[in-house]
Design a protein around this motif. Structure first.
Motif, PDB file in Angstrom:
ATOM      1  N   SER A 167      10.352  -3.167 -26.013  1.00  0.00           N
ATOM      2  CA  SER A 167      10.056  -2.339 -27.191  1.00  0.00           C
ATOM      3  C   SER A 167       8.629  -2.508 -27.699  1.00  0.00           C
ATOM      4  CB  SER A 167      11.028  -2.654 -28.330  1.00  0.00           C
ATOM      5  OG  SER A 167      12.342  -2.328 -27.970  1.00  0.00           O
ATOM      6  N   GLY A 168       8.057  -3.674 -27.507  1.00  0.00           N
ATOM      7  CA  GLY A 168       6.708  -3.900 -28.007  1.00  0.00           C
ATOM      8  C   GLY A 168       6.292  -5.351 -27.875  1.00  0.00           C
ATOM      9  N   LEU A 169       5.169  -5.659 -28.501  1.00  0.00           N
ATOM     10  CA  LEU A 169       4.607  -7.002 -28.408  1.00  0.00           C
ATOM     11  C   LEU A 169       5.534  -8.052 -29.014  1.00  0.00           C
ATOM     12  CD1 LEU A 169       2.160  -8.740 -27.672  1.00  0.00           C
ATOM     13  CD2 LEU A 169       1.184  -8.182 -29.900  1.00  0.00           C
ATOM     14  N   TYR A 170       6.032  -7.795 -30.219  1.00  0.00           N
ATOM     15  CA  TYR A 170       6.924  -8.739 -30.888  1.00  0.00           C
ATOM     16  C   TYR A 170       8.162  -9.014 -30.043  1.00  0.00           C
ATOM     17  CZ  TYR A 170      10.258 -10.627 -34.265  1.00  0.00           C
ATOM     18  OH  TYR A 170      11.186 -11.412 -34.891  1.00  0.00           O
ATOM     19  N   SER A 171       8.795  -7.947 -29.579  1.00  0.00           N
ATOM     20  CA  SER A 171      10.044  -8.114 -28.834  1.00  0.00           C
ATOM     21  C   SER A 171       9.835  -8.872 -27.534  1.00  0.00           C
ATOM     22  CB  SER A 171      10.679  -6.749 -28.550  1.00  0.00           C
ATOM     23  OG  SER A 171       9.845  -5.975 -27.716  1.00  0.00           O
ATOM     24  N   SER A 172       8.710  -8.647 -26.867  1.00  0.00           N
ATOM     25  CA  SER A 172       8.473  -9.361 -25.605  1.00  0.00           C
ATOM     26  C   SER A 172       8.248 -10.852 -25.853  1.00  0.00           C
ATOM     27  CB  SER A 172       7.296  -8.752 -24.837  1.00  0.00           C
ATOM     28  OG  SER A 172       6.113  -8.830 -25.591  1.00  0.00           O
ATOM     29  N   ILE A 173       7.548 -11.191 -26.942  1.00  0.00           N
ATOM     30  CA  ILE A 173       7.347 -12.607 -27.276  1.00  0.00           C
ATOM     31  C   ILE A 173       8.683 -13.244 -27.679  1.00  0.00           C
ATOM     32  CG2 ILE A 173       6.253 -14.233 -28.872  1.00  0.00           C
ATOM     33  CD1 ILE A 173       3.858 -12.344 -28.995  1.00  0.00           C
ATOM     34  N   TYR A 174       9.456 -12.526 -28.493  1.00  0.00           N
ATOM     35  CA  TYR A 174      10.741 -13.066 -28.952  1.00  0.00           C
ATOM     36  C   TYR A 174      11.683 -13.326 -27.781  1.00  0.00           C
ATOM     37  CZ  TYR A 174      15.475 -13.245 -30.704  1.00  0.00           C
ATOM     38  OH  TYR A 174      16.773 -13.628 -30.916  1.00  0.00           O
ATOM     39  N   PHE A 175      11.895 -12.311 -26.942  1.00  0.00           N
ATOM     40  CA  PHE A 175      12.851 -12.472 -25.848  1.00  0.00           C
ATOM     41  C   PHE A 175      12.364 -13.468 -24.788  1.00  0.00           C
ATOM     42  CE2 PHE A 175      14.707  -8.384 -27.323  1.00  0.00           C
ATOM     43  CZ  PHE A 175      16.011  -8.832 -27.454  1.00  0.00           C
ATOM     44  N   THR A 176      11.050 -13.571 -24.614  1.00  0.00           N
ATOM     45  CA  THR A 176      10.531 -14.560 -23.669  1.00  0.00           C
ATOM     46  C   THR A 176      10.794 -15.974 -24.177  1.00  0.00           C
ATOM     47  OG1 THR A 176       8.808 -13.037 -22.913  1.00  0.00           O
ATOM     48  CG2 THR A 176       8.482 -15.373 -22.435  1.00  0.00           C
ATOM     49  N   ALA A 177      10.482 -16.225 -25.447  1.00  0.00           N
ATOM     50  CA  ALA A 177      10.686 -17.568 -26.015  1.00  0.00           C
ATOM     51  C   ALA A 177      12.170 -17.920 -26.083  1.00  0.00           C
ATOM     52  CB  ALA A 177      10.052 -17.651 -27.400  1.00  0.00           C
ATOM     53  N   ALA A 178      12.978 -17.019 -26.647  1.00  0.00           N
ATOM     54  CA  ALA A 178      14.412 -17.297 -26.781  1.00  0.00           C
ATOM     55  C   ALA A 178      15.094 -17.339 -25.415  1.00  0.00           C
ATOM     56  CB  ALA A 178      15.068 -16.238 -27.670  1.00  0.00           C
ATOM     57  N   GLY A 179      14.671 -16.453 -24.504  1.00  0.00           N
ATOM     58  CA  GLY A 179      15.264 -16.420 -23.169  1.00  0.00           C
ATOM     59  C   GLY A 179      14.940 -17.667 -22.359  1.00  0.00           C
TER      60      GLY A 179
END
Length: 199
Positions: A126-138
């Motif tokens: 979806s965007g920059l925020y979502s990619s950082i969030y899912f990468t860290a949490a994933g």
């Protein structure tokens, strides 16, 4: 002859606690993976400071799943500590119970995280925020998965009699790794769930 047979069947003590080569190996893993998570979380704070508030599709994230998941993760770390204490005292049942509870709580955390991801109003792309969030949490979830496999192996070894108060290196190593994964989740939780409320 029976004495000789019993001596031959006795397991060697091998590596013990912090003198095990695996202990230094897990410290290297913790250092390198800790740096990776540090870079990811730094990226979040960098962009949060540089970009307008609209960069985040979730300005005030919900604690519905994240808070219970955090409590579960802390309890799982406590279970691994409980298991380690049981091993040091020679109480095999406490050791095995702590490992089993840790595995169960780890699986519960994964379930809560998957529900959390489904509830998000955005996806990985979806965007920059979502990619950082899912990468860290994933990545944290992936590390927990490896931890569950490792702790399950220690539990099997314990049931087979390969782990005891003297041959405790596997428990010590996996407990350290598990506590690291817990610390990483706490950093992710503070970054993505608490810090938005502090702006």
């Amino acid at each position: 002859m029976s004495e000789t047979a019993s001596v031959e069947q006795a397991l060697p003590v091998g590596s013990v606690d912090h003198r095990a080569s695996g202990w230094y190996g897990i410290l290297c893993v913790i250092a390198t993976e800790g740096a990776l998570f540090g870079y990811l979380l730094f990226s979040y704070f960098y962009y949060a400071a540089q970009l307008p508030a609209s960069w985040s599709p979730e300005p005030h994230p919900s604690f519905a799943y994240a808070l219970p998941a955090t409590i579960v993760m802390l309890l799982s770390s406590g279970a691994l500590w409980f298991a380690q204490q049981g091993l040091q005292r020679g109480i095999e049942m406490q050791h095995r119970l702590g490992l089993a509870i840790g595995i169960g709580l780890g699986l519960a955390f994964i379930a809560l995280e998957l529900f959390e991801w489904q509830s998000k109003p955005f996806s990985l792309t979806s965007g920059l925020y979502s990619s950082i969030y899912f990468t860290a949490a994933g990545l944290d979830l992936l590390h927990l998965g490896f931890g569950i496999v490792g702790v399950a192996a220690v539990l099997v070894w314990s049931l087979l009699g390969y782990v005891d108060a003297r041959r405790d290196a596997p428990t010590v190593i996996m407990a350290a790794y598990w506590h690291f994964v817990t610390a990483v989740w706490l950093a992710v939780f503070v970054t993505f769930y608490i810090s938005p409320y502090l702006r």
